[in-house]
Structures are given as structure tokens and as C-alpha cells.
Design an enzyme around this catalytic site. Structure first.
Site, PDB file in Angstrom:
ATOM      1  N   LEU A 185       0.820  -1.209  -0.079  1.00  0.00           N
ATOM      2  CA  LEU A 185      -0.024  -0.079  -0.054  1.00  0.00           C
ATOM      3  C   LEU A 185       0.925   1.423   0.010  1.00  0.00           C
ATOM      4  O   LEU A 185       2.110   1.266   0.445  1.00  0.00           O
ATOM      5  CB  LEU A 185      -0.993   0.134   1.091  1.00  0.00           C
ATOM      6  CG  LEU A 185      -1.860  -1.023   1.415  1.00  0.00           C
ATOM      7  CD1 LEU A 185      -2.497  -0.852   2.745  1.00  0.00           C
ATOM      8  CD2 LEU A 185      -2.883  -1.067   0.557  1.00  0.00           C
ATOM      9  N   ASP A 186       0.366   2.316  -0.718  1.00  0.00           N
ATOM     10  CA  ASP A 186       1.174   3.436  -0.514  1.00  0.00           C
ATOM     11  C   ASP A 186       1.442   4.026   0.865  1.00  0.00           C
ATOM     12  O   ASP A 186       0.372   3.734   1.788  1.00  0.00           O
ATOM     13  CB  ASP A 186       0.504   4.779  -1.455  1.00  0.00           C
ATOM     14  CG  ASP A 186       0.544   4.341  -2.869  1.00  0.00           C
ATOM     15  OD1 ASP A 186       1.267   3.545  -3.164  1.00  0.00           O
ATOM     16  OD2 ASP A 186      -0.183   5.128  -3.358  1.00  0.00           O
ATOM     17  N   ARG A 187       2.354   4.851   1.100  1.00  0.00           N
ATOM     18  CA  ARG A 187       2.585   5.206   2.595  1.00  0.00           C
ATOM     19  C   ARG A 187       1.297   6.057   3.044  1.00  0.00           C
ATOM     20  O   ARG A 187       1.023   5.671   4.131  1.00  0.00           O
ATOM     21  CB  ARG A 187       3.732   6.447   2.567  1.00  0.00           C
ATOM     22  CG  ARG A 187       3.898   6.970   3.850  1.00  0.00           C
ATOM     23  CD  ARG A 187       4.810   8.437   3.837  1.00  0.00           C
ATOM     24  NE  ARG A 187       5.971   8.180   3.079  1.00  0.00           N
ATOM     25  CZ  ARG A 187       6.949   8.157   3.716  1.00  0.00           C
ATOM     26  NH1 ARG A 187       7.078   7.980   4.834  1.00  0.00           N
ATOM     27  NH2 ARG A 187       8.169   8.093   2.986  1.00  0.00           N
TER      28      ARG A 187
END
Length: 333
Positions: free
Chosen positions: A145-147
Site C-alpha cells: 500500500l502507498d505510505r
């Protein structure tokens, strides 16, 4: 180096990208040289062609061709595992939403990176020593997942589970439902965004853009309007039918309704006056084949950015239709 070598991936190198492994072991080998050796099939993993982004598993064997390295250059050692503080261990444990013999699922908070990078020293991958077993083996990432995206993140506890889960994600056997608050509203209440994506920009400034070039990758996202606040903002359910980098963020912005807080893809339009900060994107549910048989449904409660976005829209606490994966028909790819 003269002659072909066979090198075995070490336990500490689990889930490394090949280009990272190559840089550590052969620091004098330029990126362009490495890419040429990959394109011509001279580097191989367990006898098969690979690319720079391939993920490595302990015990795999890399065929290393003769390389034009400078003499007497010592190989860089693999860094030892960093000790995880009691505070970080407690934090990570508090995020667990499911655990069994094969996997752990956590509700990743917004702002916590999944892996390290330039300037990123605190991330899930580095903290997973908190989940290490009595042999010191820690779980393995099987997706990302993106940050700034919150939600369900799955970690495999064994090599067999990692292979099974990685295959399931790669072959789109996992159904995923994301919640997003977007600025504006789609012209239709439901549909599929079908836009091929290609990475552009230099290092540190990469961005996915719509493209019809041969390098672009097929990408499809199902969407439904779950709720809306006139034409100002909408709560969308997003069902990724492919798994490209930044797919949901790029697809929403390119379609005219950027995700709230996404300056990278939405610019100023993603930050209207009075709106809360933070990326309003949340991986709400995953339905996946369990490595030991059957299917497993995982759900993560909303994190602060998506909750703040709902409050800003004036939404109630009841879940409308299509806020649940059960409300969606099986994927039509």
C-alpha cells in the site's frame, strides 16, 4: 569477475528487489549494464529470465554472468536486522486484525510506509522483526500500500504461504474494496475506468500517466458512488481489477475527480479550502484464498484521514449500499 557464478539468496535478503540485491553485491555494475544483462537473459533466477523489479526469496539461485567489475572491490555486507523497540513492537501488535499459522493481517495506518526508500527509515518491513518466530524468521510482504493509504495489509508467515499469496495477488484472485473521498463527482453513479498507465518523470518524481504507447500497462478500476455531497465531493467504492502502481489515485485524477488530499495527482484541486489534510484513500476489505484452503475476508476500520473526510462531508455513521464488498457483484474483467 570471470566465469559464471551461482549465488544463493540469503535469509536476510527476503523480498528484496533484484536491482537492490545487484547493487549491494556488485556496486561497480552500472544500472544500464545491469538492465542490458537482464534483457539478454544473462542474469537468471532459478534458471528463468527476470527483470529488475523481481522479488527474491531465500534459497533461490541467481545465475551471475561474467561482470566488468573493478579489482579488489569488497562486497558490501548484508545489513543485520535492526532491533525493534518495545514501543514499536506494541504499536505493530496493536494493528493486528487477524493472525493464524499462515498469515498476519494488519490495519496499516496512513503515514507508515510499507518499505524503506530514500529518507524512509521507519516502515512496516523494517518493523516486522516484532513478529519474528522463535527461529528469528519474520513475515514476508506479499503486496503493498502507498505510505499515505491506510487499510488491510497482509503478511505471510511462511515461505509456502508467501508463494501462495503472492500468486493470488498477481493472478487477481484477491477481491479488494477501497473507500475514497473524491473532489467532484463522476458523471455516472457506477462504471469502469479503463485507462492504460505508464510511468513518467525522473527518479523521485515518478508519476503514472494515461498513455497509448507500447510501454503502457493495461489498467481497469470499477467504481460506484456510495454517497455524495451535492457536486462538491463524493464517497466512492473502488474495486481495482488490475494492480498497477498508484492505479486508483491516477485513475480518479485522470477521470476528473481527484482523491481528497492527493496533491501528486490532483494538484490544488485535491486541497479545497476548509477540507481536512491527508489522503482520503482506505483499503477497506480484502477477500482472498487462504493458503490452507477456503477464503478469508479481512476488514480494516477507517483511519483518521478517511474519517475526517467523512466528517467534512457531513456523512452519518451508517454504511450505505456498496460500502461493503458483499454489495458488489463478482468482478467483470
Amino acid at each position: 569477475m570471470s566465469g559464471v557464478e551461482q549465488r544463493t539468496i540469503a535469509r536476510a535478503e527476503a523480498d528484496w528487489r533484484f536491482d537492490r540485491w545487484c547493487k549491494v553485491h556488485f556496486p561497480d555494475l552500472g544500472f544500464g549494464q545491469m538492465q542490458k544483462l537482464l534483457r539478454t537473459g544473462q542474469f537468471r533466477l532459478d534458471g528463468k529470465r527476470i527483470d529488475a523489479a523481481a522479488r527474491l526469496t531465500p534459497g533461490q539461485v541467481v545465475r551471475v554472468p561474467p561482470l566488468p567489475l573493478a579489482p579488489d572491490v569488497p562486497l558490501l555486507p548484508v545489513k543485520p536486522e535492526q532491533r525493534v523497540s518495545e514501543r514499536d513492537t506494541a504499536m505493530l501488535r496493536s494493528l493486528v486484525i487477524h493472525e493464524d499459522d499462515a498469515l498476519i493481517a494488519i490495519a496499516k495506518p496512513a503515514g507508515l510506509a510499507v518499505q524503506g526508500g530514500t529518507g524512509t527509515t521507519r516502515h512496516v518491513d523494517g518493523l516486522m522483526q516484532a513478529f519474528a518466530d522463535r527461529h528469528g524468521d519474520k513475515p514476508k510482504l506479499v503486496h503493498r500500500l502507498d505510505r499515505d493509504t491506510s487499510g488491510v495489509l497482509v503478511l505471510a508467515k511462511t515461505a509456502a504461504a508467501a508463494r501462495s499469496l503472492t500468486f493470488a495477488f498477481q493472478q487477481h484472485k484477491v477481491r479488494k474494496l477501497y473507500w475514497a473521498v473524491v473532489i467532484g463527482r463522476p458523471k455516472r453513479d457506477e462504471g469502469v475506468i479503463d485507462l492504460a498507465l505508464e510511468k513518467s518523470g525522473g527518479a523521485g518524481h515518478e508519476k503514472m500517466t494515461a498513455s497509448e504507447s507500447e510501454e503502457a500497462r493495461y489498467a481497469r478500476t470499477g467504481f460506484r458512488v456510495v454517497d455524495a455531497n451535492a457536486k462538491v465531493a463524493a464517497w466512492l467504492g473502488l474495486l481495482p481489477l488490475t494492480g498497477r502502481t498508484h492505479q486508483l489515485r491516477a485513475h480518479c485524477a485522470l477521470s476528473g475527480f481527484p482523491i481528497l488530499g492527493d496533491g501528486k495527482y490532483g494538484g490544488k484541486a485535491a486541497h479545497p479550502t476548509g477540507a481536512p489534510s491527508g489522503l482520503a484513500l482506505h483499503a477497506r476489505e480484502l477477500d482472498l484464498p487462504h493458503p490452507d484452503g477456503g477464503r478469508l475476508r479481512l476488514t480494516a476500520e477507517p483511519d483518521k484521514p478517511i474519517r475526517a473526510a467523512f466528517d467534512w462531508m457531513g456523512l452519518g455513521r451508517e454504511l450505505p449500499r456498496f460500502a461493503r464488498l458483499d454489495d458488489w457483484p463478482e468482478d467483470r474483467r
